[in-house]
Motif scaffolding. Structure first.
Motif, PDB file in Angstrom:
ATOM      1  N   ARG A 137       9.690  -6.105  56.737  1.00  0.00           N
ATOM      2  CA  ARG A 137       8.795  -7.033  57.513  1.00  0.00           C
ATOM      3  C   ARG A 137       7.617  -7.094  56.443  1.00  0.00           C
ATOM      4  NH1 ARG A 137       8.716  -6.958  63.744  1.00  0.00           N
ATOM      5  NH2 ARG A 137      10.716  -5.785  64.039  1.00  0.00           N
ATOM      6  N   PHE A 138       6.824  -8.208  56.506  1.00  0.00           N
ATOM      7  CA  PHE A 138       5.701  -8.429  55.457  1.00  0.00           C
ATOM      8  C   PHE A 138       4.549  -7.168  56.114  1.00  0.00           C
ATOM      9  CE2 PHE A 138       7.432 -12.664  56.429  1.00  0.00           C
ATOM     10  CZ  PHE A 138       7.546 -12.786  54.901  1.00  0.00           C
ATOM     11  N   LEU A 139       4.013  -6.507  54.922  1.00  0.00           N
ATOM     12  CA  LEU A 139       3.030  -5.401  55.313  1.00  0.00           C
ATOM     13  C   LEU A 139       1.523  -5.603  55.374  1.00  0.00           C
ATOM     14  CD1 LEU A 139       3.001  -2.472  56.662  1.00  0.00           C
ATOM     15  CD2 LEU A 139       3.140  -1.806  54.230  1.00  0.00           C
ATOM     16  N   THR A 140       0.801  -5.391  56.156  1.00  0.00           N
ATOM     17  CA  THR A 140      -0.750  -5.496  56.018  1.00  0.00           C
ATOM     18  C   THR A 140      -1.030  -3.897  56.136  1.00  0.00           C
ATOM     19  OG1 THR A 140      -0.867  -7.780  56.555  1.00  0.00           O
ATOM     20  CG2 THR A 140      -2.922  -6.290  56.748  1.00  0.00           C
ATOM     21  N   THR A 141      -1.860  -3.547  55.252  1.00  0.00           N
ATOM     22  CA  THR A 141      -2.495  -2.014  55.376  1.00  0.00           C
ATOM     23  C   THR A 141      -3.878  -2.050  55.478  1.00  0.00           C
ATOM     24  OG1 THR A 141      -2.673  -1.390  53.129  1.00  0.00           O
ATOM     25  CG2 THR A 141      -0.409  -1.145  54.193  1.00  0.00           C
ATOM     26  N   ILE A 142      -4.496  -1.039  56.126  1.00  0.00           N
ATOM     27  CA  ILE A 142      -6.066  -0.837  55.977  1.00  0.00           C
ATOM     28  C   ILE A 142      -6.397   0.271  55.138  1.00  0.00           C
ATOM     29  CG2 ILE A 142      -7.931  -0.989  57.299  1.00  0.00           C
ATOM     30  CD1 ILE A 142      -6.662  -1.851  59.824  1.00  0.00           C
ATOM     31  N   ARG A 143      -7.016   0.273  54.165  1.00  0.00           N
ATOM     32  CA  ARG A 143      -7.341   1.444  53.295  1.00  0.00           C
ATOM     33  C   ARG A 143      -8.879   1.746  53.390  1.00  0.00           C
ATOM     34  NH1 ARG A 143      -5.218  -0.357  47.358  1.00  0.00           N
ATOM     35  NH2 ARG A 143      -6.427   1.598  46.854  1.00  0.00           N
ATOM     36  N   TYR A 144      -8.781   3.072  53.627  1.00  0.00           N
ATOM     37  CA  TYR A 144     -10.238   3.906  53.673  1.00  0.00           C
ATOM     38  C   TYR A 144     -10.150   4.909  52.279  1.00  0.00           C
ATOM     39  CZ  TYR A 144     -10.609   2.388  58.254  1.00  0.00           C
ATOM     40  OH  TYR A 144     -10.741   1.396  59.481  1.00  0.00           O
ATOM     41  N   PRO A 145     -10.639   4.349  51.181  1.00  0.00           N
ATOM     42  CA  PRO A 145     -10.510   5.078  49.893  1.00  0.00           C
ATOM     43  C   PRO A 145     -11.351   6.417  50.044  1.00  0.00           C
ATOM     44  CG  PRO A 145     -10.870   2.779  49.318  1.00  0.00           C
ATOM     45  CD  PRO A 145     -10.918   2.811  50.878  1.00  0.00           C
ATOM     46  N   ASP A 146     -12.356   6.678  50.974  1.00  0.00           N
ATOM     47  CA  ASP A 146     -13.267   7.580  51.035  1.00  0.00           C
ATOM     48  C   ASP A 146     -13.074   8.207  52.522  1.00  0.00           C
ATOM     49  OD1 ASP A 146     -14.687   7.310  48.444  1.00  0.00           O
ATOM     50  OD2 ASP A 146     -15.576   5.689  49.322  1.00  0.00           O
ATOM     51  N   GLY A 147     -12.053   7.943  53.082  1.00  0.00           N
ATOM     52  CA  GLY A 147     -11.723   8.684  54.413  1.00  0.00           C
ATOM     53  C   GLY A 147     -12.248   7.477  55.446  1.00  0.00           C
ATOM     54  N   VAL A 148     -12.176   7.814  56.586  1.00  0.00           N
ATOM     55  CA  VAL A 148     -12.122   7.234  57.888  1.00  0.00           C
ATOM     56  C   VAL A 148     -13.716   6.943  58.209  1.00  0.00           C
ATOM     57  CG1 VAL A 148     -10.315   7.554  58.883  1.00  0.00           C
ATOM     58  CG2 VAL A 148     -12.395   9.005  59.488  1.00  0.00           C
ATOM     59  N   GLU A 149     -14.996   7.595  57.533  1.00  0.00           N
ATOM     60  CA  GLU A 149     -16.169   7.438  57.738  1.00  0.00           C
ATOM     61  C   GLU A 149     -16.711   6.467  56.617  1.00  0.00           C
ATOM     62  OE1 GLU A 149     -18.059  11.132  58.214  1.00  0.00           O
ATOM     63  OE2 GLU A 149     -17.401  11.320  60.125  1.00  0.00           O
ATOM     64  N   GLY A 150     -16.006   6.143  55.591  1.00  0.00           N
ATOM     65  CA  GLY A 150     -16.119   5.311  54.520  1.00  0.00           C
ATOM     66  C   GLY A 150     -15.925   3.715  54.817  1.00  0.00           C
ATOM     67  N   ASP A 151     -16.106   3.043  53.768  1.00  0.00           N
ATOM     68  CA  ASP A 151     -15.904   1.488  53.638  1.00  0.00           C
ATOM     69  C   ASP A 151     -14.359   1.383  53.819  1.00  0.00           C
ATOM     70  OD1 ASP A 151     -18.360   1.049  53.716  1.00  0.00           O
ATOM     71  OD2 ASP A 151     -18.472   0.620  51.375  1.00  0.00           O
ATOM     72  N   PHE A 152     -14.085   0.386  54.102  1.00  0.00           N
ATOM     73  CA  PHE A 152     -12.545   0.157  54.330  1.00  0.00           C
ATOM     74  C   PHE A 152     -12.182  -1.413  54.177  1.00  0.00           C
ATOM     75  CE2 PHE A 152     -14.147  -1.021  58.444  1.00  0.00           C
ATOM     76  CZ  PHE A 152     -13.332  -2.129  58.773  1.00  0.00           C
ATOM     77  N   PHE A 153     -11.055  -1.776  53.735  1.00  0.00           N
ATOM     78  CA  PHE A 153     -10.680  -3.097  53.555  1.00  0.00           C
ATOM     79  C   PHE A 153      -9.088  -3.350  53.764  1.00  0.00           C
ATOM     80  CE2 PHE A 153     -10.036  -0.958  49.460  1.00  0.00           C
ATOM     81  CZ  PHE A 153      -8.687  -1.129  48.978  1.00  0.00           C
ATOM     82  N   TYR A 154      -8.836  -4.746  54.037  1.00  0.00           N
ATOM     83  CA  TYR A 154      -7.386  -4.856  54.494  1.00  0.00           C
ATOM     84  C   TYR A 154      -6.650  -5.398  53.063  1.00  0.00           C
ATOM     85  CZ  TYR A 154      -8.485  -5.255  59.600  1.00  0.00           C
ATOM     86  OH  TYR A 154      -9.047  -5.087  60.933  1.00  0.00           O
ATOM     87  N   GLN A 155      -5.408  -4.885  53.048  1.00  0.00           N
ATOM     88  CA  GLN A 155      -4.797  -5.188  51.864  1.00  0.00           C
ATOM     89  C   GLN A 155      -3.422  -6.045  52.305  1.00  0.00           C
ATOM     90  OE1 GLN A 155      -4.067  -2.289  48.578  1.00  0.00           O
ATOM     91  NE2 GLN A 155      -2.066  -2.267  49.201  1.00  0.00           N
ATOM     92  N   LYS A 156      -3.345  -7.099  51.824  1.00  0.00           N
ATOM     93  CA  LYS A 156      -1.981  -7.857  52.045  1.00  0.00           C
ATOM     94  C   LYS A 156      -1.404  -7.958  50.640  1.00  0.00           C
ATOM     95  CE  LYS A 156      -3.746 -10.698  56.134  1.00  0.00           C
ATOM     96  NZ  LYS A 156      -2.529 -10.594  56.962  1.00  0.00           N
ATOM     97  N   ASN A 157      -2.091  -8.583  49.623  1.00  0.00           N
ATOM     98  CA  ASN A 157      -1.438  -8.434  48.556  1.00  0.00           C
ATOM     99  C   ASN A 157      -1.379  -7.317  47.840  1.00  0.00           C
ATOM    100  OD1 ASN A 157      -0.861 -11.277  47.359  1.00  0.00           O
ATOM    101  ND2 ASN A 157      -3.137 -11.665  47.872  1.00  0.00           N
ATOM    102  N   ALA A 158       0.132  -7.014  47.336  1.00  0.00           N
ATOM    103  CA  ALA A 158       0.374  -5.988  46.587  1.00  0.00           C
ATOM    104  C   ALA A 158      -0.446  -5.727  45.627  1.00  0.00           C
ATOM    105  CB  ALA A 158       1.912  -5.968  45.858  1.00  0.00           C
ATOM    106  N   PRO A 159      -0.842  -4.571  45.318  1.00  0.00           N
ATOM    107  CA  PRO A 159      -1.842  -4.213  43.934  1.00  0.00           C
ATOM    108  C   PRO A 159      -1.126  -4.336  42.752  1.00  0.00           C
ATOM    109  CG  PRO A 159      -2.146  -2.463  45.449  1.00  0.00           C
ATOM    110  CD  PRO A 159      -0.966  -3.341  46.008  1.00  0.00           C
ATOM    111  N   SER A 160      -2.150  -4.801  41.733  1.00  0.00           N
ATOM    112  CA  SER A 160      -1.475  -5.247  40.499  1.00  0.00           C
ATOM    113  C   SER A 160      -0.573  -4.027  39.882  1.00  0.00           C
ATOM    114  CB  SER A 160      -2.605  -5.507  39.371  1.00  0.00           C
ATOM    115  OG  SER A 160      -3.546  -4.689  39.206  1.00  0.00           O
TER     116      SER A 160
END
Length: 295
Positions: A47-70
Motif C-alpha cells: 500500500r502507498f504509505l504516508t508517515t508523520i515524522r517528529y524529528p524532535d519527538g512528539v512535543e516538537g514540530d512534525f510533518f507529513y511525508q508522502k514522497n520517499a526522501p532522496s
C-alpha cells in the motif's frame, strides 16, 4: 549501526527522547517497532504509505511525508502515484529505517499499488464530537448489527486517538465507487435509525454531541492509521484491533500502551488476522444489485 534481516541500518541519536511523558528513547521506540513488525506489516504491505515524522519527538514540530526522501536506500521498495514516489512498507528493515527517521505514525492507503482503485475492504471511521468513548462503542456495535443483517461482518480497532474504525474485508474487483454506494447506504440507515447518536455532518461545530460516522474517508488517494501503528500522543497509544465483546463501559483507547499491546498479543494473538485470509472476504454483488434497483 544495526543489522536487520541482512540490512545494515544506521541509527542516529538513539538516546533522543521521542515520548517524554513515558521517557521513551528512539532506541526503545525502534525495539518496540521491531516487536510489532509481524502484526503491523501484513496490513501495510503493497500500500502507498504516508508517515508523520517528529524529528524532535512528539512535543516538537512534525510533518507529513508522502514522497520517499532522496536518501532512501535502493533496497527499499517504492511505487509511483501521480507525482508522488511512495515508500512501500514491505519488511522489517524498511520499518526500522523509517523508525530511525522518527516516523511515529504509519498511514497506508486503502488500496494496493499494484491494483489502485480497488480496495480490499470497506472502512468506517467513527469519531466522537465530545469527550467520552461509550457513544463511539455504541455506534460501532450498531454498525456491526447492520452489517450482519446484510450478510457481512466487520472487525474493529481503536484509532489510537479517540475513535474506532470498522473494517469489512471484500472480494477483489470492487471499485471505490462500489464501496461508496454501500457505505452511504449504511450511513443513511444509521443516521435515520439513531438520529440522536450518529451524524454524517462533516462540520465539527454542527455535530453537537453526536458521533461522526465518516464513510467519506475511504477513497482513492486517502489513508488511515494502520493497525498497530503508534500515535504521536501522550503515552504512545497504539491503534489496537479489538474483539467485539470488549466494547463495553470502561474501555479506553488510552489503555493500549506499547507494553500493554505486547502483552495482549502474547495472550490473544491478532484479532485482525482474518482480514488477511483471501478465503474470508465478502461478495458485494447482491447488495450492489439491490442498491441499483432501488435507485
Amino acid at each position: 549501526m544495526v543489522t536487520v534481516e541482512d540490512r545494515e541500518i544506521a541509527v542516529s541519536n538513539p538516546d533522543k527522547i521521542l515520548f517524554p511523558d513515558i521517557s521513551m528513547t528512539k532506541w526503545e521506540w525502534i525495539l518496540h517497532m521491531t516487536r510489532l513488525a509481524p502484526y503491523l506489516l501484513p496490513y501495510c504491505r503493497g500500500r502507498f504509505l504516508t508517515t508523520i515524522r517528529y524529528p524532535d519527538g512528539v512535543e516538537g514540530d512534525f510533518f507529513y511525508q508522502k514522497n520517499a526522501p532522496s536518501h532512501t536506500p535502493d533496497w527499499i521498495q517504492t511505487a509511483d502515484a501521480g507525482s508522488i514516489r511512495y515508500i512501500l512498507l514491505q519488511d522489517t528493515p524498511t520499518l526500522i529505517w523509517l523508525a530511525n527517521l522518527a516516523c511515529l505514525e504509519f498511514h497506508p492507503s486503502f488500496d494496493y499499488a499494484e491494483q489502485p482503485g480497488y480496495p480490499p475492504e470497506i472502512v468506517f471511521d467513527l469519531d466522537p464530537s465530545v469527550e467520552g468513548f461509550d457513544r463511539v462503542m455504541e455506534t460501532a456495535l450498531y454498525t456491526r448489527e447492520v452489517l450482519q443483517k446484510m450478510g457481512l461482518d466487520g472487525w474493529v480497532k481503536t484509532s489510537g486517538a479517540t475513535g474506532l474504525q470498522v473494517y469489512v474485508p471484500i472480494r477483489s474487483g470492487y471499485t471505490f465507487e462500489d464501496t461508496r454506494r454501500i457505505s452511504r447506504l449504511i450511513a443513511e440507515y444509521l443516521t435515520s435509525r439513531y438520529p440522536r447518536l450518529i451524524t454524517v455532518e462533516r462540520s465539527v461545530s454542527q455535530r453537537g454531541d453526536k458521533v461522526y460516522f465518516d464513510y467519506l474517508q475511504h477513497w482513492r488517494g486517502k489513508s488511515l492509521i494502520a493497525p498497530y501503528s503508534t500515535r504521536a500522543r501522550r503515552n504512545a497509544p497504539v491503534s489496537t484491533p479489538l474483539i467485539w465483546e470488549e466494547l463495553k463501559p470502561g474501555l479506553s483507547p488510552e489503555q493500549f500502551t506499547p507494553e500493554e499491546v505486547h502483552r495482549r498479543l502474547a495472550r490473544l494473538g491478532d484479532p485482525f488476522a482474518p482480514l488477511y485470509d483471501p478465503n474470508h472476504r465478502y461478495d458485494l454483488t447482491d447488495i450492489l444489485n439491490f442498491i441499483k434497483q432501488e435507485s
